[in-house]
Write an enzyme that holds these catalytic residues in place. Sequence first.
Site, short mmCIF file in Angstrom:
data_model
loop_
_atom_site.label_atom_id
_atom_site.label_comp_id
_atom_site.label_asym_id
_atom_site.label_seq_id
_atom_site.Cartn_x
_atom_site.Cartn_y
_atom_site.Cartn_z
CG ASP A 13 -1.93 -1.14 1.17
OD1 ASP A 13 -2.31 -1.55 0.06
OD2 ASP A 13 -2.30 -1.64 2.25
CE LYS A 16 2.40 -2.37 -4.34
NZ LYS A 16 2.02 -1.99 -2.96
N GLY A 40 -4.61 -4.13 -3.88
CA GLY A 40 -5.59 -3.09 -4.16
C GLY A 40 -4.82 -1.85 -4.51
CG HIS A 41 -2.12 -1.72 -7.00
ND1 HIS A 41 -1.16 -2.19 -7.86
CD2 HIS A 41 -1.87 -2.34 -5.81
CE1 HIS A 41 -0.38 -3.06 -7.23
NE2 HIS A 41 -0.81 -3.18 -5.99
CD GLN A 223 0.63 -8.75 -2.75
OE1 GLN A 223 1.26 -9.36 -3.59
NE2 GLN A 223 -0.62 -8.41 -2.95
P1 GDP Z 1 -0.75 0.44 -3.51
O1 GDP Z 1 -1.38 -0.82 -3.07
O2 GDP Z 1 0.72 0.48 -3.26
O3 GDP Z 1 -1.07 0.80 -4.95
O4 GDP Z 1 -1.38 1.59 -2.61
P2 GDP Z 1 -2.95 1.77 -2.26
O5 GDP Z 1 -3.64 2.27 -3.47
O6 GDP Z 1 -3.49 0.56 -1.62
O7 GDP Z 1 -2.87 2.86 -1.12
C1 GDP Z 1 -2.38 4.11 -1.34
C2 GDP Z 1 -3.50 5.13 -1.07
O8 GDP Z 1 -2.94 6.43 -0.97
C3 GDP Z 1 -4.51 5.24 -2.22
O9 GDP Z 1 -5.75 5.56 -1.67
C4 GDP Z 1 -3.98 6.39 -3.06
O10 GDP Z 1 -5.00 7.07 -3.78
C5 GDP Z 1 -3.42 7.29 -2.01
N1 GDP Z 1 -2.24 8.07 -2.39
C6 GDP Z 1 -1.22 7.71 -3.21
N2 GDP Z 1 -0.26 8.67 -3.23
C7 GDP Z 1 -0.69 9.64 -2.40
C8 GDP Z 1 -0.12 10.88 -1.96
O11 GDP Z 1 0.97 11.26 -2.32
N3 GDP Z 1 -0.87 11.61 -1.06
C9 GDP Z 1 -2.08 11.19 -0.62
N4 GDP Z 1 -2.71 11.98 0.24
N5 GDP Z 1 -2.64 10.04 -1.00
C10 GDP Z 1 -1.95 9.26 -1.88
P1 IMO Z 2 -0.95 -4.05 -2.31
O1 IMO Z 2 -0.52 -4.57 -3.66
C1 IMO Z 2 -0.91 -4.57 2.01
C2 IMO Z 2 -1.05 -8.66 3.54
C3 IMO Z 2 -2.30 -9.10 4.28
C4 IMO Z 2 -1.67 -10.08 5.26
C5 IMO Z 2 -0.58 -10.75 4.42
C6 IMO Z 2 -0.97 -12.07 3.81
O2 IMO Z 2 -2.24 -3.34 -2.34
O3 IMO Z 2 0.16 -3.31 -1.66
P2 IMO Z 2 -2.55 -12.71 1.75
O4 IMO Z 2 -4.00 -12.46 1.51
O5 IMO Z 2 -1.66 -12.13 0.72
O6 IMO Z 2 -2.24 -14.15 2.01
O7 IMO Z 2 -2.23 -11.95 3.15
O8 IMO Z 2 -0.26 -9.83 3.40
N1 IMO Z 2 -1.30 -8.12 2.18
C7 IMO Z 2 -1.20 -6.81 1.87
N2 IMO Z 2 -0.97 -5.74 2.65
N3 IMO Z 2 -1.04 -4.42 0.66
C8 IMO Z 2 -1.25 -5.48 -0.12
O9 IMO Z 2 -1.26 -5.39 -1.47
C9 IMO Z 2 -1.38 -6.75 0.47
N4 IMO Z 2 -1.59 -7.99 0.00
C10 IMO Z 2 -1.53 -8.82 1.05
O10 IMO Z 2 -2.92 -8.03 4.93
O11 IMO Z 2 -1.04 -9.39 6.30
MG MG Z 3 -2.95 -1.48 -1.86
#
Ligand code: GDP
Ligand code: IMO
Ligand code: MG
Length: 427
Positions: A13, A16, A40-41, A223
């Site tokens: 999270d 990415k 979840g991106h 991840q």
């Molecule tokens: P990922 O799994 O690495 O793609 O990250 P996620 O999408 O799960 O979580 C990142 C969250 O932060 C998302 O809701 C993005 O929209 C948000 N986000 C990304 N970059 C920024 C930033 O620079 N500032 C803020 N406030 N939110 C951001």
């Molecule tokens: P993105 O791509 C954050 C975590 C789960 C749990 C562990 C194992 O959005 O960064 P799993 O279901 O993969 O067997 O769970 O990994 N986990 C993540 N945490 N971002 C993710 O993906 C994750 N995908 C799995 O919360 O701790």
């Molecule tokens: Mg994510």
Amino acid sequence: MSVVVLIGAQWGDEGKGKITDFLAEKADVVVRYQGGNNAGHTVVVDGVEFRLHLIPSGILYPSKLCLIGNGVVIDPAVLIAELENLAKKNINTENLRISHRAHIIFPYHQRLDLYEEERKGARKIGTTCRGIGPAYMDKAARTGIRVADLIDPEEFPVRLEYALQEKNKLLNQVYGAEGFAYEEILAAYSKYAKILEPYVADVSLIINEAIAKGAHILFEGAQGTLLDLDHGTYPYVTSSHPVAGAACLGAGFGPTKINRVIGVAKAYITRVGEGPFPTELKDDIGEQIRTRGHEFGTTTGRPRRCGWFDGVVARYAARINGLDYLAITKLDVLSGLENVKVCTAYRYRGELITEFPATLKALAECEPVYEELPGWLEDISEIRRYEDLPANAKNYLERLAELARVPVAMISVGPSREQTIVRQNVF
Ligand code: GDP
Ligand code: IMO
Ligand code: MG
């Protein structure tokens, strides 16, 4: 020609999806190479939010080729729902290709994920319960069903019947639960096969041909490094390899072709699920970061645990992935704090250590050593040039780069595509 691998440098999270979408403008091909819909991106374009789980974040540009490599585990129902959601938002998905070698997630994988978590009780991992671990278990056990099998009407019923016999036995005898009906799964998955068949291709071949033609290719990790099956905080990890080296394996090309590796890290750090987290903040500041950063899971909605930036983790991620650059996200979230802390080392049994320990037992005994830096009060979300950032924000970034021993190429100051400061072009 450039082949760029982008990975999460923390516990997932990191943003990415946002950085992939930003870099995808210059890429010809965007590839997912591991994980599944545990990812979840979130990408925000012109005020519209897209939550992608399996489809590469390059899909929001109409002309980019988007590939799902063999290293990904695919839940077909989720993939089809994602395609439908994108179509509803007028996003063209014709340029998606799926590897025929990728493994398929079945309902029994999800069920086993759930039951295994329940069985573990206090030792549960806190998985996303999407069936990811059990699907990779079948892959390693050589009993998995792949995309190529799914779309073969002769092969699929035979493989499914065999798999289901085994899984139903496991569900009945070990977990005391009911099994699944063969006919139901066969009917549903045969339907999925028809929908997905036009997208199935030899992804490795496409990538290698694109490399030969001099295309710009971006690999989008899911991840993060500390969730890697080998290099993460085992056993509190995922069942795939989010590290950069796995791009070759999960997409089918050679390591000599990678030109650059980018690590995405938040200006602080978060974690969902169980497992150790040395810089975790259980106080008001942690709560403030969670609220301001909307730190709730994109996939499961769970509140993310929040903490200060961990320099030991950053240096470890730089080592494991061979990072060339960092992309620091969510710097805007720290605005308004009078002081910010960064962890520079751990204190372990009275000694200072600067390398990430291998065992949970050692990690549990590690106390973070903090350095306090002056914060900045200004809203920085509209800033687009590095020079215009408050001096304290620049100092903070420089300290992060120093601790990781990796330069910062990009800084994100908000979720939208344009809220990005570029210091170094990576393509
Ligand atoms: P990922 O799994 O690495 O793609 O990250 P996620 O999408 O799960 O979580 C990142 C969250 O932060 C998302 O809701 C993005 O929209 C948000 N986000 C990304 N970059 C920024 C930033 O620079 N500032 C803020 N406030 N939110 C951001
Ligand atoms: P993105 O791509 C954050 C975590 C789960 C749990 C562990 C194992 O959005 O960064 P799993 O279901 O993969 O067997 O769970 O990994 N986990 C993540 N945490 N971002 C993710 O993906 C994750 N995908 C799995 O919360 O701790
Ligand atoms: Mg994510």
